[in-house]
Every structure is written in C-alpha cells, then in structure tokens.
Design a protein around this motif. Structure first.
Motif, mmCIF file in Angstrom:
data_model
loop_
_atom_site.group_PDB
_atom_site.id
_atom_site.type_symbol
_atom_site.label_atom_id
_atom_site.label_comp_id
_atom_site.label_asym_id
_atom_site.label_seq_id
_atom_site.Cartn_x
_atom_site.Cartn_y
_atom_site.Cartn_z
ATOM 1 N N LEU A 147 0.832 -1.198 0.000
ATOM 2 C CA LEU A 147 0.000 0.000 0.000
ATOM 3 C C LEU A 147 0.869 1.252 0.000
ATOM 4 O O LEU A 147 1.867 1.335 0.719
ATOM 5 C CB LEU A 147 -0.918 0.002 1.227
ATOM 6 N N ASP A 148 0.472 2.237 -0.788
ATOM 7 C CA ASP A 148 1.261 3.466 -0.930
ATOM 8 C C ASP A 148 0.942 4.471 0.176
ATOM 9 O O ASP A 148 0.542 5.595 -0.057
ATOM 10 C CB ASP A 148 0.993 4.103 -2.295
ATOM 11 N N THR A 149 1.104 4.059 1.414
ATOM 12 C CA THR A 149 0.913 4.966 2.542
ATOM 13 C C THR A 149 1.647 4.407 3.745
ATOM 14 O O THR A 149 2.081 3.246 3.750
ATOM 15 C CB THR A 149 -0.595 5.126 2.875
ATOM 16 N N ASP A 150 1.821 5.223 4.757
ATOM 17 C CA ASP A 150 2.489 4.791 5.978
ATOM 18 C C ASP A 150 1.610 3.772 6.694
ATOM 19 O O ASP A 150 0.479 4.063 7.062
ATOM 20 C CB ASP A 150 2.733 6.010 6.880
ATOM 21 N N LYS A 151 2.132 2.564 6.874
ATOM 22 C CA LYS A 151 1.326 1.495 7.490
ATOM 23 C C LYS A 151 0.856 1.879 8.885
ATOM 24 O O LYS A 151 -0.196 1.445 9.338
ATOM 25 C CB LYS A 151 2.136 0.196 7.539
ATOM 26 N N LYS A 152 1.637 2.685 9.614
ATOM 27 C CA LYS A 152 1.270 3.061 10.966
ATOM 28 C C LYS A 152 0.017 3.938 10.989
ATOM 29 O O LYS A 152 -0.643 4.045 12.016
ATOM 30 C CB LYS A 152 2.438 3.796 11.634
ATOM 31 N N SER A 153 -0.293 4.585 9.875
ATOM 32 C CA SER A 153 -1.452 5.478 9.844
ATOM 33 C C SER A 153 -2.711 4.780 9.353
ATOM 34 O O SER A 153 -3.752 5.412 9.222
ATOM 35 C CB SER A 153 -1.155 6.684 8.943
ATOM 36 N N VAL A 154 -2.629 3.482 9.055
ATOM 37 C CA VAL A 154 -3.797 2.716 8.630
ATOM 38 C C VAL A 154 -4.451 2.088 9.860
ATOM 39 O O VAL A 154 -3.803 1.364 10.617
ATOM 40 C CB VAL A 154 -3.419 1.621 7.619
ATOM 41 N N VAL A 155 -5.726 2.363 10.071
ATOM 42 C CA VAL A 155 -6.455 1.836 11.224
ATOM 43 C C VAL A 155 -7.217 0.598 10.776
ATOM 44 O O VAL A 155 -8.006 0.653 9.837
ATOM 45 C CB VAL A 155 -7.415 2.885 11.801
ATOM 46 N N LYS A 156 -6.977 -0.512 11.464
ATOM 47 C CA LYS A 156 -7.579 -1.790 11.057
ATOM 48 C C LYS A 156 -8.740 -2.162 11.971
ATOM 49 O O LYS A 156 -8.619 -2.154 13.195
ATOM 50 C CB LYS A 156 -6.527 -2.893 11.095
#
Length: 211
Positions: A147-156
C-alpha cells in the motif's frame, strides 16, 4: 425551572432522585429556597411526567434514557430499554460492536490521526482497513505491504464473528465519530496502479472536514 411535590420526587424510593430529597436535603438551594440539580433541565419534564402518571416518553428517547440512568429510576430505565430505539442500540448495535476487536480504541486512534494531520488544512483523511474474516485479515496484511501509505497510519477494524456486513461497520464508524462532534464522510480507497489487490475490497478513506 420546575414545580412539583416532594412525594412525586420520592415516588421510587431506591432511586438517586428520591435519595436527593430523603432525610436532610442534599442539594443546594437559592435565595428563595428552590432546590438546584446540576443537570440539563430540558428533559427533566419527561422524568416528571413519568413520575406523575407513569407516562413513558415517546420523544427524545435517547436523551431521556441518559437522564433516567443518572437518576437511577429503574422502572423507567427498563421501559425505555424496551423501546425500539434503545433496544436496537443496546441489543443489536452495541452487541455487534462488542464483537469487533478494539473498536472503541480504533475510533479514538482515527480521531488522533485526523487531528494530527489537520494543521493548516480544511480536511484530513484517515485510511481504514476493514476485514470481516481471518482469511481477509491475512490478505489485508499482504495488501498493506504494498500500500502506498504509511502502514502506521492505517487503522484496522476486524475480523468479527457476527451477521452485520462491512457496510454496516462503516456506518457504525461514521455514526460514532459524528456523535463526538466531527463531520466525516467515507469512500473506497483507490490505490495507485500496480497494487496487488483491489484496494477497495479492504481499504476506505474517511475524510474529516474541519471548516
């Protein structure tokens, strides 16, 4: 300001409201001897109507329910919990959300991320990954790696074992964030070309509008 009798206020002896007026008064009074309760007065009229005539309110159910809980009027609480509005919230929606791991914590995390990105901006966005099954969770993790974004900013959110769908959960997220006073919308997140999966299968963009 409301006028009523002491017997009305003490109608349900085990309630917090009755205790306020039992024995030595526990409330402050003004210069004219009127008692002061530090609560919004808007919905107290519905409490009084119930105490006077056992009339269960049909308006402002959610707000009256909060007041009934505060005053600990058990008969009114039970009758309100049988209403479609409260029953649906307590038995259906909340029971579903209790099966979604870390739901409340993730709502707070979304808000923190959005606020951190709001500096000098009209809007800020949060990427959310929603998976319903363990299999989807594994595929989502693979998707996150590209994914083209910071993984830490993705809320699962998820997985969960309950009937409601991903669409239902997205609606719940929007409802609960808006209940905290934020203006938000969401849409499927479309990744750049070359992404290994259909990103909209898992990923959604929540947009916070600040002004």
């Amino acid at each position: 300001m409301y006028t009523t009798t002491l017997s009305t206020l003490k109608k349900h002896p085990g309630s917090k409201l009755a205790e306020m007026f039992t024995g030595q008064p526990k409330l402050r009074t003004d210069s004219e001897g009127r008692f002061f309760i530090d609560r919004p007065g808007t919905y107290f009229k519905y409490i009084l109507e119930y105490l006077r005539s056992n009339q269960v309110p049909t308006q402002c159910i959610q707000d009256v329910y909060k007041e009934a809980l505060f005053y600990d009027i058990e008969p009114l609480i039970k009758q309100l919990e049988d209403s479609p509005q409260i029953f649906g919230e307590l038995v259906a929606r909340r029971q579903f959300l209790a099966r979604v791991p870390n739901y409340s914590e993730n709502i707070e995390l979304m808000i923190r991320i959005a606020r951190a990105e709001a500096v000098a901006s009209r809007q800020s966005s949060v990427i959310v990954c929603v998976v319903r099954t363990e299999e989807d969770a594994a595929r989502c993790q693979d998707a996150l790696n590209s994914l083209d974004t910071d993984k830490k900013s993705v809320v699962k959110f998820g997985p969960w074992k309950a009937v409601p769908s991903i669409s239902d959960l997205l609606d719940c997220i929007q409802m609960d964030v808006e209940a905290k006073g934020y203006k938000i919308s969401f849409q499927p997140h479309v990744a750049e070309k070359g992404f290994r999966f259909k990103s909209h299968d898992f990923f959604y963009k929540f947009l916070f509008t600040w002004w």
